[in-house]
Each structure stands twice: as structure tokens, then as C-alpha cells.
Design a protein around this motif. Structure first.
Motif, mmCIF file in Angstrom:
data_model
loop_
_atom_site.group_PDB
_atom_site.id
_atom_site.type_symbol
_atom_site.label_atom_id
_atom_site.label_comp_id
_atom_site.label_asym_id
_atom_site.label_seq_id
_atom_site.Cartn_x
_atom_site.Cartn_y
_atom_site.Cartn_z
ATOM 1 N N LEU A 112 0.853 -1.186 0.000
ATOM 2 C CA LEU A 112 0.000 0.000 0.000
ATOM 3 C C LEU A 112 0.884 1.229 0.000
ATOM 4 O O LEU A 112 2.098 1.135 0.151
ATOM 5 C CB LEU A 112 -0.958 -0.009 1.195
ATOM 6 C CG LEU A 112 -0.377 -0.178 2.603
ATOM 7 C CD1 LEU A 112 0.142 1.132 3.154
ATOM 8 C CD2 LEU A 112 -1.426 -0.752 3.519
ATOM 9 N N GLU A 113 0.262 2.379 -0.188
ATOM 10 C CA GLU A 113 1.011 3.641 -0.195
ATOM 11 C C GLU A 113 0.461 4.594 0.850
ATOM 12 O O GLU A 113 -0.727 4.571 1.172
ATOM 13 C CB GLU A 113 0.901 4.327 -1.564
ATOM 14 C CG GLU A 113 1.562 3.600 -2.685
ATOM 15 C CD GLU A 113 1.336 4.250 -4.042
ATOM 16 O OE1 GLU A 113 2.203 4.079 -4.911
ATOM 17 O OE2 GLU A 113 0.286 4.927 -4.229
ATOM 18 N N ALA A 127 2.887 -0.267 13.059
ATOM 19 C CA ALA A 127 2.427 -1.085 14.184
ATOM 20 C C ALA A 127 1.798 -2.395 13.715
ATOM 21 O O ALA A 127 1.770 -3.371 14.473
ATOM 22 C CB ALA A 127 1.438 -0.299 15.038
ATOM 23 N N LEU A 128 1.320 -2.418 12.483
ATOM 24 C CA LEU A 128 0.690 -3.624 11.927
ATOM 25 C C LEU A 128 1.657 -4.448 11.075
ATOM 26 O O LEU A 128 1.243 -5.382 10.395
ATOM 27 C CB LEU A 128 -0.545 -3.241 11.117
ATOM 28 C CG LEU A 128 -1.672 -2.603 11.944
ATOM 29 C CD1 LEU A 128 -2.806 -2.157 11.054
ATOM 30 C CD2 LEU A 128 -2.158 -3.566 13.014
ATOM 31 N N GLY A 129 2.942 -4.082 11.092
ATOM 32 C CA GLY A 129 3.955 -4.884 10.421
ATOM 33 C C GLY A 129 4.366 -4.427 9.040
ATOM 34 O O GLY A 129 5.126 -5.115 8.361
ATOM 35 N N TYR A 130 3.903 -3.273 8.597
ATOM 36 C CA TYR A 130 4.296 -2.758 7.279
ATOM 37 C C TYR A 130 5.634 -2.046 7.377
ATOM 38 O O TYR A 130 5.908 -1.350 8.352
ATOM 39 C CB TYR A 130 3.232 -1.800 6.730
ATOM 40 C CG TYR A 130 2.030 -2.529 6.192
ATOM 41 C CD1 TYR A 130 1.918 -2.828 4.848
ATOM 42 C CD2 TYR A 130 1.014 -2.948 7.046
ATOM 43 C CE1 TYR A 130 0.820 -3.517 4.357
ATOM 44 C CE2 TYR A 130 -0.077 -3.640 6.563
ATOM 45 C CZ TYR A 130 -0.177 -3.926 5.223
ATOM 46 O OH TYR A 130 -1.254 -4.610 4.734
ATOM 47 N N LEU A 149 5.977 3.565 -0.488
ATOM 48 C CA LEU A 149 5.417 2.241 -0.732
ATOM 49 C C LEU A 149 5.738 1.392 0.487
ATOM 50 O O LEU A 149 6.909 1.293 0.892
ATOM 51 C CB LEU A 149 6.012 1.615 -1.991
ATOM 52 C CG LEU A 149 5.549 0.190 -2.308
ATOM 53 C CD1 LEU A 149 4.056 0.150 -2.602
ATOM 54 C CD2 LEU A 149 6.360 -0.373 -3.475
ATOM 55 N N LEU A 150 4.726 0.793 1.074
ATOM 56 C CA LEU A 150 4.879 -0.053 2.250
ATOM 57 C C LEU A 150 4.519 -1.484 1.882
ATOM 58 O O LEU A 150 3.660 -1.716 1.028
ATOM 59 C CB LEU A 150 3.966 0.426 3.387
ATOM 60 C CG LEU A 150 4.050 1.897 3.787
ATOM 61 C CD1 LEU A 150 3.074 2.210 4.887
ATOM 62 C CD2 LEU A 150 5.454 2.287 4.162
ATOM 63 N N GLU A 151 5.148 -2.424 2.571
ATOM 64 C CA GLU A 151 4.889 -3.828 2.284
ATOM 65 C C GLU A 151 4.913 -4.621 3.584
ATOM 66 O O GLU A 151 5.651 -4.301 4.510
ATOM 67 C CB GLU A 151 5.961 -4.376 1.331
ATOM 68 C CG GLU A 151 5.709 -5.763 0.835
ATOM 69 C CD GLU A 151 6.697 -6.165 -0.251
ATOM 70 O OE1 GLU A 151 6.243 -6.731 -1.252
ATOM 71 O OE2 GLU A 151 7.904 -5.893 -0.082
ATOM 72 N N LYS A 152 4.095 -5.677 3.607
ATOM 73 C CA LYS A 152 4.033 -6.565 4.761
ATOM 74 C C LYS A 152 3.939 -8.001 4.250
ATOM 75 O O LYS A 152 3.090 -8.305 3.407
ATOM 76 C CB LYS A 152 2.783 -6.249 5.588
ATOM 77 C CG LYS A 152 2.533 -7.194 6.724
ATOM 78 C CD LYS A 152 1.215 -6.857 7.420
ATOM 79 C CE LYS A 152 0.902 -7.842 8.526
ATOM 80 N NZ LYS A 152 -0.338 -7.457 9.234
#
Length: 155
Positions: A112-113, A127-130, A149-152
Motif C-alpha cells: 500500500l502507499e 504497528a501492523l507490520g508494514y 510504498l509499504l509492504e508486509k
């Protein structure tokens, strides 16, 4: 108490209200007045809901839409929670729902961005791991801001 459910015909106005609320509170202060005025005139939330609404999952309390999530493949295109319902677990529940659906579809990660200025969303996602994996100029609003750009990983 809220529930999560798919978008239904007639939900348009409630979802548009959530999108407008989050846009004004988050982006409104960041944009030049002429860009903000153009966005208000063009009302892109209406077109977005008309085009993609059937793919949304909503958080609702009674008939009130509190939030929404929209994803495709491994990418979360939108996660919005109206200001009055924030910090009640609505965003976390919506995102967890999307992640579970992605994992069930065989995706190994969720992406997500967000933008660098949005420290609240950055802390929420962290906090949710991204984790931040890339950054690039935000071209959508002629803002001069930077998108992250975030990734988990999904298990």
C-alpha cells in the motif's frame, strides 16, 4: 458496534462522505488552494465509488458507513475511516480483512502507499507490520510531496 460487509447499492453517499472526510482532514492542509478547489469541483470520490464500489468492503454501524477498504491482488488501493470513528479498531479490522482475503487468494505480501507527511498513517501501518520499501514523488495532487510504498509479508 460496527460490522464489516460488502458494498451494496445505496451505499454510495456514505462511502463518498467517508472519502471526502478523510481527504479534507488529511490532504486538505497539504495542498495548494487551487488544487484543493479543483478537487472539490471535480469530486473524484463519486467517480471512484461508481467505478470500483462493488469491490469495497465497508465497516458500518447501523446504516452509517464508518470506513472502507479496497484492494486488488496484493495492493490496498484505499483504506479510509471517518474521523469520528478513528481509534476504534475500524481501520485495523478492515485492513486485517483485506490481508486475509489476499492471503487466501495466494498473495504472499500486501502492499500500500501513504505519504511522508502522514505520520499518523505511517505509525498505524508500522504497528501492523508494514515496512517502507520505496519512495517516489507524489504526482497525483501536484503537491511536491513524497509517496512511500509499504509492504508486509502475509502468513
Amino acid at each position: 458496534m460496527y460490522i464489516l460487509r460488502p458494498f451494496r447499492p445505496g451505499d454510495d453517499a456514505g462511502v463518498i462522505a467517508v472519502l471526502d472526510d478523510t481527504f479534507e482532514s488529511t490532504w486538505g492542509p497539504q495542498l495548494r488552494p487551487e488544487v484543493l478547489a479543483r478537487r472539490r469541483r471535480e469530486q473524484p470520490a463519486r467517480a471512484y465509488v461508481a467505478e470500483k464500489g462493488a469491490a469495497f468492503v465497508l465497516a458500518v454501524e447501523g446504516e452509517q458507513v464508518l470506513g472502507m477498504v479496497h484492494w486488488a491482488g496484493d495492493f490496498v488501493h484505499a483504506l479510509h475511516v471517518v474521523g469520528a470513528a478513528q481509534r476504534r479498531g475500524v481501520g485495523k479490522a478492515l485492513l486485517a480483512h483485506a490481508e486475509q482475503a489476499m492471503a487466501a487468494a495466494g498473495e504472499t505480501s500486501a502492499r500500500l502507499e501513504t505519504d511522508t507527511f502522514n505520520t499518523r498513517s505511517r505509525a498505524f501501518y508500522a504497528a501492523l507490520g508494514y515496512r517502507e520499501v520505496d519512495s517516489y514523488p507524489d504526482l497525483e495532487w501536484e503537491s511536491g510531496l513524497t509517496t512511500l510504498l509499504l509492504e508486509k509479508p502475509l502468513s
